[in-house]
Design a protein around this motif. Structure first.
Motif, mmCIF file in Angstrom:
data_model
loop_
_atom_site.group_PDB
_atom_site.id
_atom_site.type_symbol
_atom_site.label_atom_id
_atom_site.label_comp_id
_atom_site.label_asym_id
_atom_site.label_seq_id
_atom_site.Cartn_x
_atom_site.Cartn_y
_atom_site.Cartn_z
ATOM 1 N N ILE A 218 -0.702 -7.225 7.805
ATOM 2 C CA ILE A 218 -1.933 -6.427 7.727
ATOM 3 C C ILE A 218 -3.113 -7.327 7.371
ATOM 4 N N ALA A 219 -2.927 -8.203 6.395
ATOM 5 C CA ALA A 219 -4.002 -9.112 5.981
ATOM 6 C C ALA A 219 -4.372 -10.063 7.115
ATOM 7 N N ASP B 153 0.797 -1.224 0.000
ATOM 8 C CA ASP B 153 0.000 0.000 0.000
ATOM 9 C C ASP B 153 0.831 1.276 0.000
ATOM 10 N N ARG C 24 -4.059 -9.509 10.354
ATOM 11 C CA ARG C 24 -4.791 -8.759 11.385
ATOM 12 C C ARG C 24 -6.224 -8.464 10.954
ATOM 13 N N GLU C 25 -6.412 -8.182 9.681
ATOM 14 C CA GLU C 25 -7.763 -7.928 9.170
ATOM 15 C C GLU C 25 -8.624 -9.181 9.265
ATOM 16 N N ARG C 26 -8.046 -10.344 8.911
ATOM 17 C CA ARG C 26 -8.804 -11.593 9.011
ATOM 18 C C ARG C 26 -9.163 -11.895 10.458
ATOM 19 N N ARG C 27 -8.217 -11.644 11.347
ATOM 20 C CA ARG C 27 -8.448 -11.899 12.772
ATOM 21 C C ARG C 27 -9.521 -10.966 13.332
ATOM 22 N N ALA C 28 -9.510 -9.727 12.883
ATOM 23 C CA ALA C 28 -10.502 -8.750 13.344
ATOM 24 C C ALA C 28 -11.907 -9.103 12.838
ATOM 25 N N ASP C 29 -11.991 -9.732 11.672
ATOM 26 C CA ASP C 29 -13.280 -10.112 11.090
ATOM 27 C C ASP C 29 -13.928 -11.257 11.854
ATOM 28 N N ARG C 30 -13.164 -12.041 12.578
ATOM 29 C CA ARG C 30 -13.709 -13.203 13.299
ATOM 30 C C ARG C 30 -14.460 -12.793 14.486
#
Length: 183
Positions: free
Chosen positions: A174-175, A145, A177-183
């Motif tokens: 980053i990806a 990014d 952390r985003e996946r973990r936050a979505d759970r």
């Protein structure tokens, strides 16, 4: 992907040169702002022939850096046009040469030509191979990014996305952390 050794070497140098630009450098500053920085670059990637070590040469190399950075991002047809112009402007005449520890390879300018002109022509010769082999997709800009670094994808599968392990690791984190936050 396998290019001729001199082609690959020239393309690697283009990446290193272009990634000294403030938009792509690790430091976020112009890493080719002084004659000493140019000298340090040429110590790592030696060029035979004339080197003036003056401000005019530095400015010409900086303009060459901007030009090559632009050509790197062009489509095949536009890149061919730009390469032809670089060769025409230099009145390039390819010839084979063997020097130092290098076997036969191409040069297309005289050793007395200005450094930046020799850089442009060497890059143009390498880009000719890339264009002829229809491998422009191997020349990329980093997908991180916040990075504008150039990369040369020499991998077999052609899937390299980041200019460095650092950028790849940062984007993977980053990806994650985003996946973990979505759970």
């Amino acid at each position: 992907m396998r290019f001729a050794p001199d082609t690959e070497e020239a393309l690697v140098f283009v990446v290193v040169l272009c990634n000294t630009d403030p938009s792509a450098s690790r430091s976020g500053t112009d890493e080719l702002a002084t004659i000493d920085q140019l000298k340090a670059l040429l110590d790592r990637y030696p060029f035979t022939g004339r080197i003036d070590h003056d401000e005019a040469e530095l400015r010409d190399v900086q303009r060459t850096r901007a030009l090559l950075r632009h050509v790197w991002t062009l489509d095949r047809d536009d890149a061919a046009e730009a390469v032809n112009k670089m060769l025409r402007d230099a009145k390039a005449l390819p010839y084979l040469v063997r020097h130092d520890s290098l076997d036969w390879h191409m040069h297309a300018t005289e050793p007395s030509s200005p450094l930046a002109e020799r850089l442009r022509v060497e890059a143009a010769l390498a880009l000719m191979d890339v264009i002829r082999m229809n491998e422009m997709d191997r020349l990329r800009v980093c997908e991180a990014d916040d990075c504008a670094g150039l990369l040369l994808d020499l991998s077999r599968n052609g899937l390299k996305r980041f200019c460095s392990v650092r950028c790849g690791n940062r984007m993977n984190m980053i990806a994650f952390r985003e996946r973990r936050a979505d759970r």
